[in-house]
Design a protein around this motif. Structure first.
Motif, short mmCIF file in Angstrom:
data_model
loop_
_atom_site.label_atom_id
_atom_site.label_comp_id
_atom_site.label_asym_id
_atom_site.label_seq_id
_atom_site.Cartn_x
_atom_site.Cartn_y
_atom_site.Cartn_z
N THR A 1 -19.90 -2.17 6.05
CA THR A 1 -21.30 -2.02 5.64
C THR A 1 -21.70 -0.57 5.41
OG1 THR A 1 -21.96 -2.05 7.97
CG2 THR A 1 -22.02 -4.14 6.76
N THR A 2 -20.90 0.39 5.85
CA THR A 2 -21.21 1.80 5.60
C THR A 2 -20.21 2.43 4.63
OG1 THR A 2 -19.93 2.40 7.58
CG2 THR A 2 -22.31 2.14 7.83
N ILE A 3 -18.94 2.04 4.71
CA ILE A 3 -17.91 2.65 3.87
C ILE A 3 -18.02 2.17 2.42
CG2 ILE A 3 -15.43 2.79 3.45
CD1 ILE A 3 -14.98 2.76 6.42
N ILE A 4 -18.11 0.86 2.24
CA ILE A 4 -18.08 0.29 0.90
C ILE A 4 -19.26 0.75 0.04
CG2 ILE A 4 -18.03 -1.85 -0.44
CD1 ILE A 4 -15.47 -1.26 1.09
N PRO A 5 -20.53 0.70 0.52
CA PRO A 5 -21.63 1.17 -0.32
C PRO A 5 -21.49 2.62 -0.76
CG PRO A 5 -22.48 -0.10 1.53
CD PRO A 5 -21.03 0.11 1.79
N SER A 6 -20.97 3.48 0.14
CA SER A 6 -20.79 4.89 -0.22
C SER A 6 -19.77 5.05 -1.34
CB SER A 6 -20.34 5.69 1.01
OG SER A 6 -21.28 5.57 2.06
N ILE A 7 -18.64 4.34 -1.22
CA ILE A 7 -17.60 4.42 -2.25
C ILE A 7 -18.11 3.86 -3.57
CG2 ILE A 7 -15.28 3.71 -2.90
CD1 ILE A 7 -14.56 3.61 0.05
N TYR A 8 -18.80 2.72 -3.51
CA TYR A 8 -19.34 2.11 -4.73
C TYR A 8 -20.32 3.04 -5.43
CZ TYR A 8 -17.45 -2.58 -3.86
OH TYR A 8 -16.63 -3.67 -3.69
N SER A 9 -21.14 3.74 -4.67
CA SER A 9 -22.13 4.64 -5.26
C SER A 9 -21.45 5.77 -6.03
CB SER A 9 -23.05 5.20 -4.18
OG SER A 9 -23.74 4.17 -3.50
#
Length: 413
Positions: free
Chosen positions: A37-45
């Motif tokens: 929930t913290t790693i994936i949104p950052s990478i996607y952004s």
């Protein structure tokens, strides 16, 4: 709201056949989960911002190429950029999805569209890269025989065929994907609920075979044939250039085989890549390396994801039943998806840094844009100056009329 630990259930590709599979998600307690929930949104952004900028620039350059300089390879590259850009526009929604603990707040229609764009990009990207590789094979190995085949009209028809095939491969998952309330976690998830395990295995095998394995075999065969062609020296052809004396320039396969007849004198030309290979204009070798880099980038980005998919297939058939397999599927599927998604941002960067023609056209387009903006600003300044001049002239006329009125009034007095 509790955040689910089994991230493979909620990622954009996989979902359970039934919710009964949730009972096994906590079987391997010794394997810590990755905080998705913290790693994936950052990478996607990051991928979304860089990818949209890069693909937009690439599309502008490719779309504004002169009609006389448009090539088959550029046509495939332009469609590849369109496919990547469409998918990248959906990434912000997936980032929100992960950040909210796998709760989809955008509704059923958006769930189907975003899921479809992901699968569409997965198939369309590899199909267009395969077309680019086959085009390079024909251009380099069969330059004369392929002239009637390699034209822009046929390339456009091939692009339409690729889009139709990609949509056909995407249709089953589009039909099965929907929002589904998972009571165990209290979230409205955007998932694929397969009717039975056979559906999952069939679509997963189709993804591995059509979306990766078979295209990579075709691409590898094309580049092996190209390498064999050049290593064998068959890429060297006789070049004939008219001269004033009617002589011809010859390029042969070795430096010592140049014939020099006494009359007329014929210069001996050593074979070189730029003069001895069948070419589609200057820079064909550069285009070849660009396409090869795109193919390599696609392989490195998507191979881990398809490996994890293959492990999941084996686990669904009960060939694997261990904690490392379950942990790999649950935690590495979203991470390998991130790596695969990054390919959409890498492709246009490869065009910029490897393709000199691309950089030149981008510079020309930027200069032209700056010139137009400067001309528009100057025109605006001239109009503004002309308006100020007219306003000053009008003010002077009013002042003169006012003075005349005062003089006239004094005279009558």
């Amino acid at each position: 709201m509790a955040v689910p630990n089994d991230s493979s259930i909620f990622n954009s590709t996989f979902s359970p056949y039934t919710t009964n599979n949730l009972e096994n998600t906590s079987a391997c307690t010794d394997w810590p989960p990755v905080p998705m929930t913290t790693i994936i949104p950052s990478i996607y952004s990051v991928i979304c911002v860089l990818g949209i900028i890069a693909n937009t620039l690439a599309m502008c350059v490719l779309a504004h190429t002169n009609a006389s300089r448009r090539t088959v390879a550029n046509t495939f590259m332009l469609n590849l950029c369109v496919s990547d850009l469409l998918f990248l526009l959906s990434l912000p929604l997936w980032a929100v999805y992960y950040s909210q603990g796998y709760s989809w707040p955008f509704g059923r229609v958006a769930c189907k569209i975003c899921g479809s764009l992901h699968n569409l990009n997965l198939y369309a990207s590899i199909f267009f890269i395969t077309c680019m590789s086959m085009d390079r094979y024909l251009a380099l190995v069969h330059p004369l025989r392929s002239q009637s085949v390699r034209d822009l009209k046929r390339a456009k028809l091939m692009c339409i065929l690729v889009w139709v095939l990609a949509f056909a491969c995407t249709a089953p998952t589009t039909a099965l994907r929907d929002t589904h309330y998972i009571e165990v976690f209290g979230v409205e998830a955007c998932v694929i609920i397969y009717p039975d395990p056979t559906w999952y295995r069939s679509l997963a095998w189709m993804k591995v075979l059509l979306g990766f394995f078979l295209p990579m075999i075709i691409i590898s065969c094309c580049y092996c044939a190209i390498g064999r062609h050049f290593l064998a020296g068959s890429g060297l052809v006789i070049l004939r250039k008219p001269s004033h004396s009617g002589s011809t320039f010859k390029a042969s396969g070795s430096h010592d085989s140049c014939s020099k007849p006494e009359r007329p004198p014929t210069p001996c030309v050593n074979p070189s890549p730029s003069r001895g290979r069948p070419m589609e204009g200057r820079g064909l070798e550069r285009v070849l390396w660009t396409v090869a880099a795109v193919v390599l980038a696609f392989f490195l980005c998507w191979f881990p994801f398809h490996c994890v998919t293959f492990i999941d297939i084996l686990k669904s058939d009960d060939w694997l039943d261990s904690c490392w397999a379950q942990w790999t599927i649950q935690n590495l599927t979203p991470l390998t998806l991130c790596l695969g998604f990054s390919n959409s941002a890498i492709n246009p960067v490869l065009y910029c840094f490897i393709g000199n023609h691309f950089r030149g056209r981008l510079g020309t387009l930027s200069k032209g844009l700056c010139v137009r903006l400067k001309a528009r600003e100057e025109d605006h300044s001239q109009k503004r100056g002309s308006f100020s001049t007219r306003l000053s002239s009008f003010s002077r006329k009013l002042s003169d009329l006012k003075d005349l009125a005062i003089v006239d009034a004094s005279a009558h007095a």
